[in-house]
Design a protein around this motif. Structure first.
Motif, short mmCIF file in Angstrom:
data_model
loop_
_atom_site.label_atom_id
_atom_site.label_comp_id
_atom_site.label_asym_id
_atom_site.label_seq_id
_atom_site.Cartn_x
_atom_site.Cartn_y
_atom_site.Cartn_z
N THR A 398 26.05 44.24 47.96
CA THR A 398 26.50 43.36 46.89
C THR A 398 27.25 44.14 45.82
OG1 THR A 398 24.71 41.75 47.22
CG2 THR A 398 25.73 41.81 45.05
N LEU A 399 26.68 45.27 45.41
CA LEU A 399 27.31 46.08 44.37
C LEU A 399 28.69 46.56 44.78
CD1 LEU A 399 27.23 47.69 41.71
CD2 LEU A 399 26.17 49.56 43.01
N VAL A 400 28.81 47.09 46.01
CA VAL A 400 30.08 47.68 46.43
C VAL A 400 31.15 46.61 46.58
CG1 VAL A 400 31.25 49.02 48.21
CG2 VAL A 400 28.93 49.62 47.51
N PHE A 401 30.81 45.48 47.20
CA PHE A 401 31.80 44.41 47.37
C PHE A 401 32.25 43.86 46.02
CE2 PHE A 401 29.90 43.62 51.78
CZ PHE A 401 30.95 44.29 52.42
N ALA A 402 31.31 43.73 45.08
CA ALA A 402 31.68 43.23 43.76
C ALA A 402 32.60 44.21 43.02
CB ALA A 402 30.42 42.97 42.93
N CYS A 403 32.32 45.50 43.14
CA CYS A 403 33.18 46.50 42.50
C CYS A 403 34.57 46.48 43.10
CB CYS A 403 32.56 47.89 42.64
SG CYS A 403 31.10 48.15 41.62
N GLU A 404 34.66 46.33 44.41
CA GLU A 404 35.97 46.28 45.05
C GLU A 404 36.76 45.06 44.58
OE1 GLU A 404 38.06 46.20 49.48
OE2 GLU A 404 35.88 46.08 49.30
N GLY A 405 36.06 43.92 44.46
CA GLY A 405 36.73 42.73 43.94
C GLY A 405 37.26 42.95 42.54
N GLY A 406 36.49 43.66 41.72
CA GLY A 406 36.94 43.96 40.37
C GLY A 406 38.19 44.83 40.36
N LEU A 407 38.27 45.77 41.28
CA LEU A 407 39.46 46.62 41.36
C LEU A 407 40.70 45.81 41.73
CD1 LEU A 407 38.24 49.92 43.09
CD2 LEU A 407 39.23 49.68 40.80
N PHE A 408 40.53 44.82 42.60
CA PHE A 408 41.67 43.98 42.94
C PHE A 408 42.15 43.18 41.74
CE2 PHE A 408 41.13 44.33 47.65
CZ PHE A 408 42.47 44.52 47.95
N ILE A 409 41.22 42.75 40.91
CA ILE A 409 41.61 42.05 39.68
C ILE A 409 42.42 42.97 38.78
CG2 ILE A 409 40.74 40.99 37.56
CD1 ILE A 409 40.49 39.21 39.97
N VAL A 410 41.97 44.22 38.66
CA VAL A 410 42.72 45.19 37.85
C VAL A 410 44.13 45.38 38.42
CG1 VAL A 410 42.83 47.61 37.16
CG2 VAL A 410 40.65 46.39 37.06
N ALA A 411 44.23 45.50 39.75
CA ALA A 411 45.56 45.66 40.37
C ALA A 411 46.45 44.46 40.09
CB ALA A 411 45.40 45.87 41.87
N ALA A 412 45.87 43.25 40.14
CA ALA A 412 46.65 42.05 39.85
C ALA A 412 47.13 42.04 38.41
CB ALA A 412 45.81 40.80 40.15
N LEU A 413 46.26 42.43 37.49
CA LEU A 413 46.63 42.47 36.07
C LEU A 413 47.73 43.50 35.82
CD1 LEU A 413 43.11 42.17 34.39
CD2 LEU A 413 44.89 40.41 34.53
N LEU A 414 47.64 44.64 36.50
CA LEU A 414 48.68 45.65 36.35
C LEU A 414 50.04 45.12 36.82
CD1 LEU A 414 46.87 48.89 37.60
CD2 LEU A 414 47.69 48.44 35.27
N SER A 415 50.05 44.40 37.93
CA SER A 415 51.31 43.89 38.44
C SER A 415 51.86 42.78 37.55
CB SER A 415 51.15 43.39 39.88
OG SER A 415 50.25 42.31 39.93
N VAL A 416 50.97 41.94 36.99
CA VAL A 416 51.43 40.89 36.06
C VAL A 416 52.04 41.52 34.82
CG1 VAL A 416 50.66 39.07 34.50
CG2 VAL A 416 49.84 39.13 36.86
N HIS A 417 51.39 42.54 34.29
CA HIS A 417 51.91 43.22 33.10
C HIS A 417 53.27 43.84 33.40
CE1 HIS A 417 52.00 45.67 29.47
NE2 HIS A 417 52.25 46.73 30.22
N ALA A 418 53.41 44.43 34.58
CA ALA A 418 54.68 45.06 34.95
C ALA A 418 55.80 44.03 35.04
CB ALA A 418 54.53 45.80 36.28
N ARG A 419 55.50 42.87 35.62
CA ARG A 419 56.52 41.83 35.77
C ARG A 419 56.98 41.28 34.43
NH1 ARG A 419 54.51 37.23 38.84
NH2 ARG A 419 56.67 36.55 38.88
N ARG A 420 56.09 41.30 33.43
CA ARG A 420 56.44 40.76 32.13
C ARG A 420 57.23 41.73 31.27
NH1 ARG A 420 50.69 37.75 30.57
NH2 ARG A 420 50.98 35.94 31.93
N SER A 421 57.29 42.98 31.71
CA SER A 421 58.02 43.98 30.93
C SER A 421 59.50 43.62 30.85
CB SER A 421 57.87 45.36 31.57
OG SER A 421 58.71 46.29 30.94
N ARG A 422 60.08 43.79 29.71
CA ARG A 422 61.50 43.45 29.53
C ARG A 422 62.40 44.43 30.28
NH1 ARG A 422 62.74 42.45 23.32
NH2 ARG A 422 64.75 41.92 24.28
#
Length: 431
Positions: A398-422
């Motif tokens: 449970t712990l490992v799968f949840a941590c991996e899911g959290g990392l994917f959220i971080v990756a998604a946020l990084l890509s959203v931030h990058a796309r919004r850059s002028r």
């Protein structure tokens, strides 16, 4: 320079399929056998897989070597030969390790070093060949085709190997591995012969700079540097479940080796479907250069996070959970993310100029290798530590799968931030 036709692109996809089939045996099936059938710590196969990724830090050197030469075919065939021999040797080390012989561990380390070097030489040179010989408007499609064929090779190998090794025995495992490795080498060799026809880099002089200079030149490119960072973070999230999914199926759901291998096949089938959808929906097959792939990368990351949260719940629920459907959903989301990111990588590879595709692919391959090795090892070690600390398999997974899911959220946020850059960094530039 005449670009490769669709037939040649498909032939090179067969090479990628041959690579994937062998790596699946070494990093997935052999991992499951060590942990479940031989009751070895999960950290052992995870450490060996991490070692094979560490060896792949040599990818920039392989890429630079093929950049400075006139042909990439010898690098591909040589790498495939080394990969086949090392895969067979990895299985041969298993009885020695099970018997506690020190020589077994040394033999396994040598075999996995060969696997890493073989994948690095063949895989990097293959991607550089595609990036250098495929017309810009076809690069995203070429990336999608080759990775779809790689996953198809993994799916077929998972199904065939899963059927042939039950009832499990070491002799069956060795025979199946030798058959897959030999077939993969023959298929890859036949597929790549004649594709270059002696003209890969003939119309431009090879780069004259030495390896350190080539790396510094590539790293000075802001877009290439930022894309390298994204590759590392995203692939770290992508890789954490690699070493624990089949042991999870065996320990929590009591799957046999054949059943857990077939479950891996279901996952890769989902990956295949996701890749096809992203390839079509992301414009990869529409004659455009990967436009709009950033949205597909974000969606794939978010979907992967949701599927991993489902697996975290599955560890608690146990046999009543629809594990096959959950794993298929994870594979689907992973496929959407992977082919979108690879299409972006292929598009950006040629930005450094003719004859420098190999060094770029090598650096990104090295970043991916570091992430894969770290993610797989961290996931396996975390499972071992939590199993000992809690005495419960469910809590550990449970712990490992949840941590991996959290990392994917971080990756998604990084890509959203990058796309919004002028200044249109990362995803927009890569696409």
């Amino acid at each position: 320079m005449t670009g490769l036709g669709w037939g040649s692109i498909v032939r090179l996809g067969l090479v990628q399929a041959a690579i994937g089939a062998q790596v699946m045996l070494a990093t997935s099936l052999l991992n499951r056998v060590m942990v479940v059938e031989y009751a070895l710590p999960a950290a052992l196969p995870a450490g060996l897989v991490a070692w094979h990724y560490a060896v792949q830090l040599s990818r920039p050197a392989w890429g630079h070597g093929s950049d400075r030469g006139r042909r990439r075919t010898p690098w591909i065939i040589g790498g495939m030969a080394l990969l086949a021999m090392a895969t067979v040797a990895a299985v041969g080390s298993l009885p020695l390790i099970a018997g506690g012989a020190v020589a077994g561990y040394l033999f396994a380390a040598l075999a996995f070093a060969g696997i890493g070097a073989g994948v690095g030489a063949a895989g990097t040179s293959l991607l550089a060949l595609l990036a250098s010989r495929v017309a810009p408007e076809r690069r995203a499609a070429a990336a999608a085709i080759t990775w779809i064929m790689m996953v198809a090779g993994i799916v077929v190998t998972s199904g065939v190997a899963g059927s042939l090794i039950d009832p499990f025995s070491l002799a069956r495992l060795a025979a199946v591995t030798a058959g897959v490795a030999g077939t993969a080498f023959v298929v890859a060799t036949v597929a790549v012969l004649g594709v270059e026809r002696g003209r890969v880099l003939a119309d431009a002089p090879p780069p004259s700079e030495d390896f350190p200079t080539a790396v510094r030149t590539m790293w000075a490119d802001r877009d290439a540097r930022r894309f390298t960072l994204f590759v590392f973070v995203a692939m770290l999230a992508y890789s954490m479940q690699d070493m624990i999914l089949e042991p999870f199926a065996g320990l929590v759901f009591a799957y046999s080796p054949g059943e857990s291998t077939r479950l891996a096949g279901i996952q890769h089938g989902g990956v295949l479907a996701g890749m096809i959808l992203a390839g079509v929906g992301g414009n990869a097959f529409r004659g455009r250069d990967a436009t709009g792939l950033g949205r597909w990368i974000v969606g794939g990351c978010a979907g992967s996070a949701l599927a991993l949260m489902g697996l975290a719940i599955a560890a608690r629920v146990g046999a009543g959970w629809p594990i096959a459907a959950n794993v298929a959903a994870l594979g689907f989301a992973n496929g959407v993310f992977a082919v979108s990111a690879i299409g972006a990588m292929m598009a950006l590879a040629g930005a450094g100029g003719v004859g420098r595709e190999g060094i770029r692919m090598g650096v990104w391959g090295a970043a991916q290798a570091i992430a894969f090795g770290t993610g797989g090892l961290v996931g396996a070690v975390a499972v071992d530590v939590m199993r000992r600390a809690t005495g419960a398999d469910a809590a550990a997974f449970t712990l490992v799968f949840a941590c991996e899911g959290g990392l994917f959220i971080v990756a998604a946020l990084l890509s959203v931030h990058a796309r919004r850059s002028r200044r249109e960094p990362l995803i927009a530039v890569a696409a």
